[in-house]
Design a protein around this motif. Sequence first.
Motif, PDB file in Angstrom:
ATOM      1  N   GLY A   7       0.757  -1.024   0.064  1.00 18.64           N
ATOM      2  CA  GLY A   7      -0.042  -0.141  -0.071  1.00 18.64           C
ATOM      3  C   GLY A   7       0.662   1.325  -0.056  1.00 18.64           C
ATOM      4  O   GLY A   7       0.253   2.392   0.028  1.00 18.64           O
ATOM      5  N   GLY A   8       2.122   1.147   0.271  1.00 18.97           N
ATOM      6  CA  GLY A   8       3.040   2.350  -0.040  1.00 18.97           C
ATOM      7  C   GLY A   8       3.055   2.913  -1.203  1.00 18.97           C
ATOM      8  O   GLY A   8       2.737   2.491  -1.969  1.00 18.97           O
ATOM      9  N   GLY A   9       3.668   3.780  -1.432  1.00 14.09           N
ATOM     10  CA  GLY A   9       3.975   4.603  -2.676  1.00 14.09           C
ATOM     11  C   GLY A   9       4.429   6.276  -2.629  1.00 14.09           C
ATOM     12  O   GLY A   9       4.546   6.570  -1.401  1.00 14.09           O
ATOM     13  N   LEU A  10       4.488   6.684  -3.550  1.00 18.11           N
ATOM     14  CA  LEU A  10       4.834   8.216  -3.878  1.00 18.11           C
ATOM     15  C   LEU A  10       3.467   8.908  -3.713  1.00 18.11           C
ATOM     16  O   LEU A  10       2.610   8.781  -4.678  1.00 18.11           O
ATOM     17  CB  LEU A  10       5.639   8.451  -5.151  1.00 18.11           C
ATOM     18  N   VAL A  11       3.314   9.711  -2.790  1.00 17.25           N
ATOM     19  CA  VAL A  11       2.099  10.413  -2.797  1.00 17.25           C
ATOM     20  C   VAL A  11       2.491  12.007  -2.509  1.00 17.25           C
ATOM     21  O   VAL A  11       3.411  12.336  -2.145  1.00 17.25           O
ATOM     22  CB  VAL A  11       1.156  10.060  -1.740  1.00 17.25           C
ATOM     23  N   GLN A  12       1.340  12.827  -2.691  1.00 15.28           N
ATOM     24  CA  GLN A  12       1.762  14.476  -2.257  1.00 15.28           C
ATOM     25  C   GLN A  12       1.202  14.597  -0.939  1.00 15.28           C
ATOM     26  O   GLN A  12       0.318  14.031  -0.479  1.00 15.28           O
ATOM     27  CB  GLN A  12       0.997  15.248  -3.331  1.00 15.28           C
ATOM     28  N   ALA A  13       1.724  15.718  -0.510  1.00 13.69           N
ATOM     29  CA  ALA A  13       1.313  16.102   0.899  1.00 13.69           C
ATOM     30  C   ALA A  13      -0.132  16.537   0.779  1.00 13.69           C
ATOM     31  O   ALA A  13      -0.734  17.083  -0.277  1.00 13.69           O
ATOM     32  CB  ALA A  13       1.706  17.618   1.201  1.00 13.69           C
ATOM     33  N   GLY A  14      -0.914  15.825   1.961  1.00 12.54           N
ATOM     34  CA  GLY A  14      -2.273  16.280   2.139  1.00 12.54           C
ATOM     35  C   GLY A  14      -3.062  15.054   1.643  1.00 12.54           C
ATOM     36  O   GLY A  14      -4.222  14.934   1.841  1.00 12.54           O
ATOM     37  N   ASP A  15      -2.300  14.056   0.799  1.00  5.60           N
ATOM     38  CA  ASP A  15      -3.174  12.898   0.506  1.00  5.60           C
ATOM     39  C   ASP A  15      -3.418  11.703   1.614  1.00  5.60           C
ATOM     40  O   ASP A  15      -2.928  12.077   2.683  1.00  5.60           O
ATOM     41  CB  ASP A  15      -2.298  12.005  -0.620  1.00  5.60           C
ATOM     42  N   SER A  16      -4.024  10.869   1.310  1.00 12.03           N
ATOM     43  CA  SER A  16      -4.232   9.729   2.084  1.00 12.03           C
ATOM     44  C   SER A  16      -3.812   8.318   1.751  1.00 12.03           C
ATOM     45  O   SER A  16      -3.782   8.255   0.440  1.00 12.03           O
ATOM     46  CB  SER A  16      -5.537   9.861   2.638  1.00 12.03           C
ATOM     47  N   LEU A  17      -3.454   7.524   2.618  1.00  9.22           N
ATOM     48  CA  LEU A  17      -2.821   6.076   2.159  1.00  9.22           C
ATOM     49  C   LEU A  17      -3.564   5.347   3.286  1.00  9.22           C
ATOM     50  O   LEU A  17      -3.735   5.611   4.190  1.00  9.22           O
ATOM     51  CB  LEU A  17      -1.546   6.094   2.280  1.00  9.22           C
ATOM     52  N   ARG A  18      -3.880   4.019   2.730  1.00  5.49           N
ATOM     53  CA  ARG A  18      -4.111   2.960   3.656  1.00  5.49           C
ATOM     54  C   ARG A  18      -3.151   2.007   3.105  1.00  5.49           C
ATOM     55  O   ARG A  18      -3.100   1.163   2.287  1.00  5.49           O
ATOM     56  CB  ARG A  18      -5.598   2.205   3.045  1.00  5.49           C
ATOM     57  N   LEU A  19      -2.349   1.433   4.364  1.00  4.15           N
ATOM     58  CA  LEU A  19      -1.411   0.428   4.209  1.00  4.15           C
ATOM     59  C   LEU A  19      -1.935  -0.983   4.533  1.00  4.15           C
ATOM     60  O   LEU A  19      -2.909  -0.888   5.569  1.00  4.15           O
ATOM     61  CB  LEU A  19      -0.145   0.822   5.038  1.00  4.15           C
ATOM     62  N   SER A  20      -1.838  -1.924   3.892  1.00  2.00           N
ATOM     63  CA  SER A  20      -2.392  -3.303   4.294  1.00  2.00           C
ATOM     64  C   SER A  20      -1.161  -4.288   4.871  1.00  2.00           C
ATOM     65  O   SER A  20       0.019  -4.180   4.517  1.00  2.00           O
ATOM     66  CB  SER A  20      -2.953  -4.037   3.264  1.00  2.00           C
ATOM     67  N   ASP A  72      -9.115  -6.701  10.039  1.00  2.00           N
ATOM     68  CA  ASP A  72     -10.152  -7.623   9.352  1.00  2.00           C
ATOM     69  C   ASP A  72      -9.909  -9.020   9.690  1.00  2.00           C
ATOM     70  O   ASP A  72      -9.133  -9.477   8.847  1.00  2.00           O
ATOM     71  CB  ASP A  72     -10.523  -7.162   7.893  1.00  2.00           C
ATOM     72  N   ASN A  73     -10.329  -9.504  10.850  1.00  2.00           N
ATOM     73  CA  ASN A  73     -10.249 -11.010  11.239  1.00  2.00           C
ATOM     74  C   ASN A  73     -10.431 -12.043  10.135  1.00  2.00           C
ATOM     75  O   ASN A  73      -9.496 -12.810   9.998  1.00  2.00           O
ATOM     76  CB  ASN A  73     -10.831 -11.314  12.432  1.00  2.00           C
ATOM     77  N   ALA A  74     -11.512 -11.691   9.501  1.00  2.00           N
ATOM     78  CA  ALA A  74     -11.931 -12.660   8.306  1.00  2.00           C
ATOM     79  C   ALA A  74     -10.669 -12.869   7.204  1.00  2.00           C
ATOM     80  O   ALA A  74     -10.444 -13.967   6.917  1.00  2.00           O
ATOM     81  CB  ALA A  74     -13.131 -12.310   7.726  1.00  2.00           C
ATOM     82  N   LYS A  75     -10.204 -11.722   6.938  1.00  2.00           N
ATOM     83  CA  LYS A  75      -8.955 -11.480   5.878  1.00  2.00           C
ATOM     84  C   LYS A  75      -7.619 -11.871   6.473  1.00  2.00           C
ATOM     85  O   LYS A  75      -6.649 -11.709   5.716  1.00  2.00           O
ATOM     86  CB  LYS A  75      -9.353 -10.356   5.086  1.00  2.00           C
ATOM     87  N   ASN A  76      -7.614 -11.938   7.970  1.00  2.00           N
ATOM     88  CA  ASN A  76      -6.455 -12.039   8.377  1.00  2.00           C
ATOM     89  C   ASN A  76      -5.323 -10.736   8.019  1.00  2.00           C
ATOM     90  O   ASN A  76      -4.101 -10.960   7.674  1.00  2.00           O
ATOM     91  CB  ASN A  76      -5.431 -13.361   8.325  1.00  2.00           C
ATOM     92  N   THR A  77      -5.945  -9.791   7.929  1.00  2.00           N
ATOM     93  CA  THR A  77      -5.256  -8.438   7.298  1.00  2.00           C
ATOM     94  C   THR A  77      -5.575  -7.233   8.606  1.00  2.00           C
ATOM     95  O   THR A  77      -6.613  -7.174   9.123  1.00  2.00           O
ATOM     96  CB  THR A  77      -5.928  -8.283   6.224  1.00  2.00           C
ATOM     97  N   TRP A  78      -4.323  -6.487   8.680  1.00  2.00           N
ATOM     98  CA  TRP A  78      -4.704  -5.306   9.267  1.00  2.00           C
ATOM     99  C   TRP A  78      -4.130  -4.167   8.537  1.00  2.00           C
ATOM    100  O   TRP A  78      -3.530  -4.359   7.675  1.00  2.00           O
ATOM    101  CB  TRP A  78      -3.997  -5.247  10.908  1.00  2.00           C
ATOM    102  N   TYR A  79      -4.606  -2.802   8.991  1.00  2.00           N
ATOM    103  CA  TYR A  79      -4.410  -1.791   8.197  1.00  2.00           C
ATOM    104  C   TYR A  79      -4.006  -0.674   8.998  1.00  2.00           C
ATOM    105  O   TYR A  79      -4.137  -0.589  10.262  1.00  2.00           O
ATOM    106  CB  TYR A  79      -5.750  -1.405   7.664  1.00  2.00           C
ATOM    107  N   LEU A  80      -3.294   0.229   8.214  1.00  2.00           N
ATOM    108  CA  LEU A  80      -2.957   1.660   8.730  1.00  2.00           C
ATOM    109  C   LEU A  80      -3.546   2.878   7.705  1.00  2.00           C
ATOM    110  O   LEU A  80      -3.090   2.959   6.729  1.00  2.00           O
ATOM    111  CB  LEU A  80      -1.498   1.701   9.138  1.00  2.00           C
TER     112      LEU A  80
END
Length: 124
Positions: A7-20, A72-80
């Motif tokens: 989920g990382g990448g190059l973004v601009q200030a003020g953007d949003s991201l969701r890491l998985s 998300d327990n069903a997906k065994n995944t957590w997010y930021l």
Amino acid sequence: VQLQASGGGLVQAGDSLRLSCAASGRATSAEYMGWFRQIAGKEREFVAALDRAGGGAAHAAFAKDRFLISKDNAKNTWYLQITNLKSEDTAVYYCAGSSHKWIELSDVKAYDYWGQGTQVTVSS
């Protein structure tokens, strides 16, 4: 591979991201799930963590307003989720899991499993 961060990448200030962070194998039984980050030239620092039941979420002081950990327990995944990204958020973000019953959430040594890291670069 027991933890896979994305989920990382190059973004601009003020953007949003969701890491998985996708867990597999023994990491799916982690008691605690966390996120850390490492800014170039600095020590790895705690960002946020929560427990298996989904309660007891904790965020570092700098992260209280713009960072949110979830799972998300069903997906065994957590997010930021990170909102209003700033240049100082540029770092490699790591997800981590701990199999221990009682830990200090911010203690990097308390975590058994680590993802490979995902780079977040914020341009201003």
